[in-house]
Design a protein around this motif. Sequence first.
Motif, PDB file in Angstrom:
ATOM      1  N   PHE A   1       0.852  -1.185   0.000  1.00  0.00           N
ATOM      2  CA  PHE A   1       0.000   0.000   0.000  1.00  0.00           C
ATOM      3  C   PHE A   1       0.883   1.228   0.000  1.00  0.00           C
ATOM      4  CE2 PHE A   1      -2.609  -3.282   1.818  1.00  0.00           C
ATOM      5  CZ  PHE A   1      -3.864  -3.047   1.291  1.00  0.00           C
TER       6      PHE A   1
ATOM      7  N   VAL B   1       0.348   5.122   0.731  1.00  0.00           N
ATOM      8  CA  VAL B   1      -0.611   6.082   1.284  1.00  0.00           C
ATOM      9  C   VAL B   1       0.168   7.359   1.557  1.00  0.00           C
ATOM     10  CG1 VAL B   1      -2.271   6.572   3.109  1.00  0.00           C
ATOM     11  CG2 VAL B   1      -1.985   4.213   2.303  1.00  0.00           C
TER      12      VAL B   1
ATOM     13  N   ALA C   1      -6.451   4.504   5.077  1.00  0.00           N
ATOM     14  CA  ALA C   1      -5.951   5.702   4.396  1.00  0.00           C
ATOM     15  C   ALA C   1      -6.838   6.879   4.774  1.00  0.00           C
ATOM     16  CB  ALA C   1      -5.974   5.509   2.886  1.00  0.00           C
TER      17      ALA C   1
ATOM     18  N   HIS D   1      -3.562   7.424  -2.601  1.00  0.00           N
ATOM     19  CA  HIS D   1      -3.176   6.075  -2.198  1.00  0.00           C
ATOM     20  C   HIS D   1      -3.418   5.085  -3.329  1.00  0.00           C
ATOM     21  CE1 HIS D   1      -7.457   6.545  -1.081  1.00  0.00           C
ATOM     22  NE2 HIS D   1      -7.547   5.288  -1.487  1.00  0.00           N
TER      23      HIS D   1
ATOM     24  N   CYS E   1     -12.417  -3.621   0.585  1.00  0.00           N
ATOM     25  CA  CYS E   1     -12.173  -2.176   0.626  1.00  0.00           C
ATOM     26  C   CYS E   1     -13.467  -1.513   1.091  1.00  0.00           C
ATOM     27  CB  CYS E   1     -11.806  -1.637  -0.747  1.00  0.00           C
ATOM     28  SG  CYS E   1     -10.452  -2.526  -1.542  1.00  0.00           S
TER      29      CYS E   1
END
Length: 111
Positions: free
Chosen positions: A62, A64, A79, A85, A99
Motif C-alpha cells: 500500500f 498512502v 488511508a 493512495h 475495501c
Amino acid sequence: MVMILRHREPQPGESRTIRFDGREAGGPVSLLLVDAAPGQGSGLHVHPYVETWVVRRGEAEFIVGDEVAHASPGDIVVAPASVPHRFTNVGEDRLELVCIHPSDTILQIPV
C-alpha cells in the motif's frame, strides 16, 4: 426488508472484483471485494472520506501519501480522507481485499 445480492462468476476477461454501492440497498456503506492477480492493483487515487482495507488473502503493498506499507492476511490498513493512495499485489498468489468506503457510493478521483 432483507436484500441479497447474489455473486456470479466472472466471464473470461471480466474483472473478478465485485463492487457494491450501498445506495443500491439503501445503506450508508459501500465496498469492493478485490480479487487481483500478482502485479495487479489500483491506480493512484483519492476519496473525500477514509478508506479501510482488510487483507483476506495474499500480500499487498500500500502506498498512502509518502508512506509504504506491506500487509498480509488479517492486516487492516487505513488511508485518511483526501490522501493519495494505491495498492499492488506483490505476492505470488491472488490478492483478496475488502475495501470499505463509508459512503453510499464509491467516490474515487484519479490523481
